[in-house]
Write a protein that holds these residues in place. Structure first.
Motif, mmCIF file in Angstrom:
data_model
loop_
_atom_site.group_PDB
_atom_site.id
_atom_site.type_symbol
_atom_site.label_atom_id
_atom_site.label_comp_id
_atom_site.label_asym_id
_atom_site.label_seq_id
_atom_site.Cartn_x
_atom_site.Cartn_y
_atom_site.Cartn_z
ATOM 1 N N LEU A 65 0.854 -1.181 0.000
ATOM 2 C CA LEU A 65 0.000 0.000 0.000
ATOM 3 C C LEU A 65 0.891 1.232 0.000
ATOM 4 O O LEU A 65 1.715 1.413 0.895
ATOM 5 C CB LEU A 65 -0.918 0.010 1.225
ATOM 6 N N VAL A 66 0.743 2.055 -1.027
ATOM 7 C CA VAL A 66 1.545 3.272 -1.176
ATOM 8 C C VAL A 66 0.637 4.455 -0.905
ATOM 9 O O VAL A 66 -0.395 4.620 -1.558
ATOM 10 C CB VAL A 66 2.147 3.365 -2.601
ATOM 11 N N TYR A 67 1.024 5.267 0.074
ATOM 12 C CA TYR A 67 0.263 6.461 0.395
ATOM 13 C C TYR A 67 0.698 7.595 -0.524
ATOM 14 O O TYR A 67 1.878 7.739 -0.813
ATOM 15 C CB TYR A 67 0.456 6.843 1.857
ATOM 16 N N PRO A 68 -0.247 8.430 -0.976
ATOM 17 C CA PRO A 68 0.059 9.483 -1.950
ATOM 18 C C PRO A 68 0.724 10.708 -1.343
ATOM 19 O O PRO A 68 0.509 11.028 -0.178
ATOM 20 C CB PRO A 68 -1.312 9.839 -2.495
ATOM 21 N N ASN A 69 1.497 11.374 -2.155
ATOM 22 C CA ASN A 69 2.036 12.694 -1.831
ATOM 23 C C ASN A 69 2.595 12.798 -0.423
ATOM 24 O O ASN A 69 2.412 13.798 0.255
ATOM 25 C CB ASN A 69 0.958 13.768 -2.024
ATOM 26 N N ASN A 70 3.258 11.734 0.014
ATOM 27 C CA ASN A 70 3.863 11.707 1.352
ATOM 28 C C ASN A 70 2.865 11.998 2.471
ATOM 29 O O ASN A 70 3.239 12.519 3.512
ATOM 30 C CB ASN A 70 5.041 12.683 1.441
#
Length: 193
Positions: A65-70
């Motif tokens: 799972l990659v969270y957006p825009n830090n």
């Protein structure tokens, strides 16, 4: 890999119960996310992994799972940890209760999910039978903690698991439920073993 998208990206595989834990949790909490099927089989003996998955997670494991825009300074790969984060962010549960459920989820993962894989991957019949015996014991113990209610005829409703053995509201599955249910759903797969 960080996406310029404004929503989280779930690198997944339709057949992976670990990824389905996260997929179900994201849907349960109405999280707007992008799902990317990341493993293909083609004609090769091993899975083909999307380059984007390997950038986000060099091991190429799903779920990732990659969270957006830090918005979170992390890429999460452990399904029970992702579920814990979802509960932490989106429920009024106290940290102590959540920590207890997290430990219970890890325990049930060992009692149900690990034996399931022993049934599938042990090369010898004795090892598969031992895995089956352990999985059946885990499922039996888990089912005793669920609350069943007769609603007329043979229709039953279930109250979801909590670590104190108390039933919860039918509409709110716990961290433990999301941990175990993908394996219960797959019981038919091991019929051939």
């Amino acid at each position: 890999m960080r996406s310029s998208s404004s929503k989280p990206i779930l690198y997944s595989a339709w057949f992976c119960p670990y990824a389905q834990r996260v997929w179900a949790g994201l849907h349960h909490f109405d999280v707007d996310f992008e799902l990317i099927e990341s493993l293909g089989s083609g004609m090769q003996p091993k899975y083909t992994k999307l380059p984007e998955l390997l950038i986000a997670n060099p091991q190429g494991l799903v779920p990732t799972l990659v969270y957006p825009n830090n918005s979170k300074d992390t890429i999460k790969c452990e399904s029970i940890d992702i579920l814990k984060d979802l509960y932490q962010e989106r429920t009024p549960q106290k940290e102590e209760e959540l920590s207890e459920l997290y430990q219970e989820a890890k325990l049930w993962n060992q009692k149900v999910c690990s034996p399931y894989y022993r049934v599938l991957v042990k090369p010898d019949q004795a090892g598969r039978r031992e895995g089956w015996k352990d999985m059946l014991a885990g499922l039996t113990a888990f089912s005793k903690l669920l609350q069943w209610e007769e609603t007329g005829g043979e229709t039953r409703t279930i109250s979801f698991y909590d670590c104190k053995g108390n039933s919860q509201d039918d509409s709110k599955p716990s961290l433990v439920d999301f941990t175990v249910f993908p394996w219960i759903h797959r019981l038919c797969v091991i019929e051939v073993y």
